[in-house]
Write a protein that holds these residues in place. Structure first.
Motif, PDB file in Angstrom:
ATOM      1  N   LYS A   1      14.669  36.206  54.774  1.00 42.32           N
ATOM      2  CA  LYS A   1      15.037  35.167  55.743  1.00 42.32           C
ATOM      3  C   LYS A   1      14.889  33.776  55.116  1.00 42.32           C
ATOM      4  CE  LYS A   1      12.298  36.959  58.977  1.00 42.32           C
ATOM      5  NZ  LYS A   1      11.690  37.509  60.201  1.00 42.32           N
ATOM      6  N   VAL A   2      13.787  33.592  54.394  1.00 39.61           N
ATOM      7  CA  VAL A   2      13.565  32.294  53.743  1.00 39.61           C
ATOM      8  C   VAL A   2      14.691  32.021  52.746  1.00 39.61           C
ATOM      9  CG1 VAL A   2      12.076  31.047  52.127  1.00 39.61           C
ATOM     10  CG2 VAL A   2      11.075  32.230  54.087  1.00 39.61           C
TER      11      VAL A   2
ATOM     12  N   ASN B   1      10.434  38.576  55.632  1.00 35.95           N
ATOM     13  CA  ASN B   1      10.227  37.133  55.564  1.00 35.95           C
ATOM     14  C   ASN B   1      10.916  36.503  54.352  1.00 35.95           C
ATOM     15  OD1 ASN B   1       9.067  35.016  57.083  1.00 35.95           O
ATOM     16  ND2 ASN B   1       7.432  34.800  55.560  1.00 35.95           N
TER      17      ASN B   1
ATOM     18  N   GLY C   1      27.562  30.861  72.586  1.00 38.71           N
ATOM     19  CA  GLY C   1      27.298  30.367  71.243  1.00 38.71           C
ATOM     20  C   GLY C   1      27.831  31.327  70.194  1.00 38.71           C
ATOM     21  N   ALA C   2      27.847  30.841  68.972  1.00 41.02           N
ATOM     22  CA  ALA C   2      28.289  31.686  67.877  1.00 41.02           C
ATOM     23  C   ALA C   2      27.155  31.787  66.865  1.00 41.02           C
ATOM     24  CB  ALA C   2      29.534  31.092  67.240  1.00 41.02           C
ATOM     25  N   ALA C   3      25.938  31.878  67.382  1.00 46.24           N
ATOM     26  CA  ALA C   3      24.790  31.882  66.471  1.00 46.24           C
ATOM     27  C   ALA C   3      24.850  33.089  65.542  1.00 46.24           C
ATOM     28  CB  ALA C   3      23.502  31.889  67.273  1.00 46.24           C
ATOM     29  N   GLU C   4      24.603  32.809  64.292  1.00 43.81           N
ATOM     30  CA  GLU C   4      24.510  33.891  63.310  1.00 43.81           C
ATOM     31  C   GLU C   4      23.026  34.220  63.182  1.00 43.81           C
ATOM     32  OE1 GLU C   4      25.369  33.970  58.620  1.00 43.81           O
ATOM     33  OE2 GLU C   4      26.965  33.111  59.866  1.00 43.81           O
ATOM     34  N   PHE C   5      22.689  35.473  63.395  1.00 42.69           N
ATOM     35  CA  PHE C   5      21.273  35.841  63.342  1.00 42.69           C
ATOM     36  C   PHE C   5      20.824  36.089  61.915  1.00 42.69           C
ATOM     37  CE2 PHE C   5      22.300  36.666  67.764  1.00 42.69           C
ATOM     38  CZ  PHE C   5      21.218  36.071  68.394  1.00 42.69           C
ATOM     39  N   ILE C   6      19.671  35.562  61.584  1.00 40.94           N
ATOM     40  CA  ILE C   6      19.093  35.795  60.261  1.00 40.94           C
ATOM     41  C   ILE C   6      17.849  36.645  60.467  1.00 40.94           C
ATOM     42  CG2 ILE C   6      18.079  34.673  58.237  1.00 40.94           C
ATOM     43  CD1 ILE C   6      19.848  32.272  58.804  1.00 40.94           C
ATOM     44  N   GLU C   7      17.946  37.884  60.000  1.00 38.47           N
ATOM     45  CA  GLU C   7      16.850  38.835  60.228  1.00 38.47           C
ATOM     46  C   GLU C   7      16.439  39.486  58.909  1.00 38.47           C
ATOM     47  OE1 GLU C   7      17.239  40.946  64.294  1.00 38.47           O
ATOM     48  OE2 GLU C   7      19.309  40.446  63.752  1.00 38.47           O
TER      49      GLU C   7
ATOM     50  N   ILE D   1      21.494  28.260  52.965  1.00 38.12           N
ATOM     51  CA  ILE D   1      22.291  27.531  53.959  1.00 38.12           C
ATOM     52  C   ILE D   1      22.021  26.027  53.865  1.00 38.12           C
ATOM     53  CG2 ILE D   1      22.539  27.123  56.447  1.00 38.12           C
ATOM     54  CD1 ILE D   1      22.005  30.227  56.739  1.00 38.12           C
TER      55      ILE D   1
ATOM     56  N   LEU E   1      17.921  31.054  54.497  1.00 39.26           N
ATOM     57  CA  LEU E   1      17.932  29.721  55.097  1.00 39.26           C
ATOM     58  C   LEU E   1      17.984  28.639  54.024  1.00 39.26           C
ATOM     59  CD1 LEU E   1      18.149  28.496  57.840  1.00 39.26           C
ATOM     60  CD2 LEU E   1      15.702  28.111  57.852  1.00 39.26           C
TER      61      LEU E   1
END
Ligand SMILES: Cc1cc2nc3c(=O)[nH]c(=O)nc-3n(C[C@H](O)[C@H](O)[C@H](O)COP(=O)(O)OP(=O)(O)OC[C@H]3O[C@@H](n4cnc5c(N)ncnc54)[C@H](O)[C@@H]3O)c2cc1C
Ligand SMILES: Nc1ncnc2c1ncn2[C@@H]1O[C@H](COP(=O)(O)O)[C@@H](O)[C@H]1O
Lengths: 299, 254
Positions: B239-240, B236, B227-233, B246, B243
């Motif tokens: 991250k919110v 809180n 996969g090519a998942a982009e991590f969102i870290e 996006i 997202l």
């Protein structure tokens, strides 16, 4: 190299997954003997030999005896089935009857070494069978189906009648509740949601996103949600614009039902969860914190 | 009625698995272990059957290293009468056939009428041991059961097929069924039953050296990163915010 491919008949229909067996044999350049047991008028197209054995479609002892007879005559190197309710039920019986090594749910093969997923797909094991006949089941969807071409020579047989488990009939799950198959957006909850009451957090988020609520299987099995919400190989297959997987690890049976979604976003506290294989974005977070905050920000 | 349940103890799947170089199994240090989820359904179904047929005896069996005795204790607390531990510190080196063969050897003369197993183990996931065992014992077997009923002289089960279809299958005893998720709601052992279980017999049988496996493990590795998942870290709020941005960009929210 010669491969005996065993098709699955359910409700007098040959399962189209037979093309995956042909695709696998094609990749190995193997000569093909197809075997279809049960009464069906479906005929796969391929170059090779096709044995049609008339009789009941689920009668494992009779099916086993037919395979034994055919293996003795054809002497294949591989006996291959799809890892489905039919395949995983017949394969171990064949392994005992034919004294052959068996490898389950193969997803890749190189030079006689088979790759299988273990620990829910978190790890991959490389397995080598002893020389001689090998029984394989292939992971559903792992091998590209072969293009239909050619017409096999057909040999007709009749299954013997033997004592053992017998099919009484089929039964469909009652179709009630939601129809996820046409949903454009799905917020889906897995076991990571923790308990029934917490599903409300996802329900609220689904409401602001104008999404339907989906789930993985354990959420249904625990009685937290109606079965119509289940996504996966034994639930509904979905392909929404947005699939937000909350606390779902990404087991292959779940992925089978949702990997065609346009945009997959995972929310999971375990960065190594296999859902990362299909997700475009992966939010590393605790659902209890993240879901309410996201819902609030979107309101 | 004599009933047997075969269970396996497996690592908690939410663990972070570490595979030492050249090893064919993961490092078990620091991991926690539990009963294979499918086998909890098997235990529950067997306990319910025993409760409905009071003259029955319910035996639980595992083949595993010393730690696996814990799984047997939980099964005893759920309602099994006695336990058998086929002890093999190197159990993970066995292939499914060798596991089934050792179990068959231990139970073949005990006259079980019904055997319950899980349909697959969560770690190995071969879905083989149950039906290998019924075939080795020469008894009826059926896999992937989501509905179970005792009938006059036999059993009738529902097998789960793809996409919500079920097949009803009838078979005579003795028989083995492999249990699928959702068959029932496994109970939690209560404290009094945990105490009672401590007095129930747990027999340990040392297994001899393993014979050569039919299938050899050559390696164990992390899956290729497909996969090519982009991590969102981050925290809180970050991250919110990411997202939300996006979702806006993809025109999924106004
Ligand atoms: C024949 C067969 C058919 C099946 N059919 C289906 C099917 O149709 N659909 C299906 O879904 N499954 C199906 N399964 C079951 C499947 O194999 C898995 O067991 C199931 O999908 C796992 O569900 P899950 O991801 O919700 O749970 P788990 O695998 O237990 O994963 C839970 C996840 O939640 C995360 N998590 C835990 N707590 C939190 C938290 N607080 N915050 C964030 N993340 C958290 C964990 O890191 C983990 O990744 C089938 C199995 C078989 C054998
Ligand atoms: N080591 C073991 N000891 C006892 N039972 C086992 C063992 N391994 C597998 N089983 C049983 O066989 C089922 C299928 O396991 P597997 O073939 O490994 O997927 C499990 O759910 C258990 O019920």
């Amino acid at each position: 190299m010669k491969a005996m491919l065993i098709g699955e008949v359910v409700g007098a229909k040959l399962n189209p997954s037979f093309a995956e067996l042909l695709g696998f044999a094609g990749r190995l350049g193997a000569e093909v003997v197809g075997l279809v047991m049960g009464d069906t008028s479906d005929r796969p197209s391929f170059a090779g030999k096709l044995v049609l054995a008339a009789g009941p479609e689920y009668a494992p002892q009779a099916h086993k005896a037919m395979v034994q007879e055919l293996v003795a005559a054809e002497k294949p190197d591989l006996v291959v089935l799809v890892h489905s309710a039919y395949g995983w039920d017949l394969a171990p019986r064949l392994a005992v009857a034919l004294s052959a090594p068996q490898i389950s749910e193969v997803k890749e093969v190189t030079d006689g070494v088979y790759q299988v997923g273990v620990c829910n797909g978190k790890l991959v094991r490389q397995l080598a069978p002893n020389p001689g006949l090998t029984i394989l089941t292939l992971q559903a969807g792992a091998f590209a189906p072969a293009q239909e071409s050619g017409s096999p020579t057909v040999e007709n047989k009749t299954l013997p009648s033997l004592p053992g488990p017998g099919l009484v009939g089929y039964k469909s799950k009652p179709k009630t509740g939601v129809d996820l198959s046409k949903a454009e957006r799905i917020v889906s909850v897995g076991r990571g949601i923790g308990k029934k009451e917490n599903i409300e957090l996802a329900r609220k988020l689904a409401a602001v996103l104008k999404a339907e609520l989906g789930s993985s299987r354990p959420v249904v099995d625990a009685g937290w949600i109606d079965p119509s919400h289940q996504v996966g190989s034994t639930g509904t297959t979905v392909a929404p614009k947005l699939y937000l997987a909350c606390g779902i690890s990404g087991a292959v049976q779940h992925l089978a039902g949702m990997k065609k979604s346009e945009l997959i976003i995972a929310v999971n506290k375990d960065k190594e969860a296999p859902i990362g294989e299909v997700a475009r974005y992966f939010v590393v977070a605790d659902l209890m914190e993240f879901l309410p905050a996201l819902t609030e920000a979107l309101q | 009625m004599k009933i047997l349940v075969c269970i396996k103890q497996v690592a908690d799947l939410e663990s972070r698995f570490v595979v030492p170089a050249g090893a064919t199994w993961f490092d078990e240090a620091d991991l926690s272990f539990r009963i294979n989820e499918y086998d909890e359904y098997a235990i529950e179904e067997a306990v319910r059957l025993k409760e409905s047929l009071p003259e029955s005896e319910l035996v639980v069996l595992t083949l595993g290293p010393p730690r696996a005795a814990e799984a047997l204790k939980k099964a005893l607390a759920m309602g099994a009468d006695r336990a058998i531990h086929l002890n093999d510190p190197k159990a993970q080196d066995r292939d499914s056939f060798s596991v089934a063969q050792a179990i068959a050897g231990a139970v073949k003369d005990q006259g079980f009428d019904l055997i319950f197993t899980g349909m697959q183990s969560q770690d190995r996931g071969s879905g083989q041991v149950g039906l290998l065992l019924s075939e080795l014992l020469g008894i009826n077997g059926v896999s992937c059961v989501v509905g179970f009923a005792k009938t006059e002289g036999g059993i009738q089960v529902e097998r789960e097929l793809d996409g919500g279809l079920r097949a009803e299958v009838a078979l005579g005893l003795p028989a083995l069924v492999t249990c699928q998720l959702g068959l029932n709601q496994p109970r939690y052992p209560t404290l009094p039953n945990i105490m009672k279980a401590k007095k129930k017999p747990l027999e340990t049988i040392e297994l001899g050296p393993q014979t050569a496996p039919r299938v050899k493990a050559q390696g164990l590795s992390l899956p290729p990163k497909r996969g090519a998942a982009e991590f969102i870290e981050g925290d809180n709020a970050t991250k919110v915010a990411k997202l939300v941005a996006i979702l806006k960009e993809k025109k999924l929210v106004g």
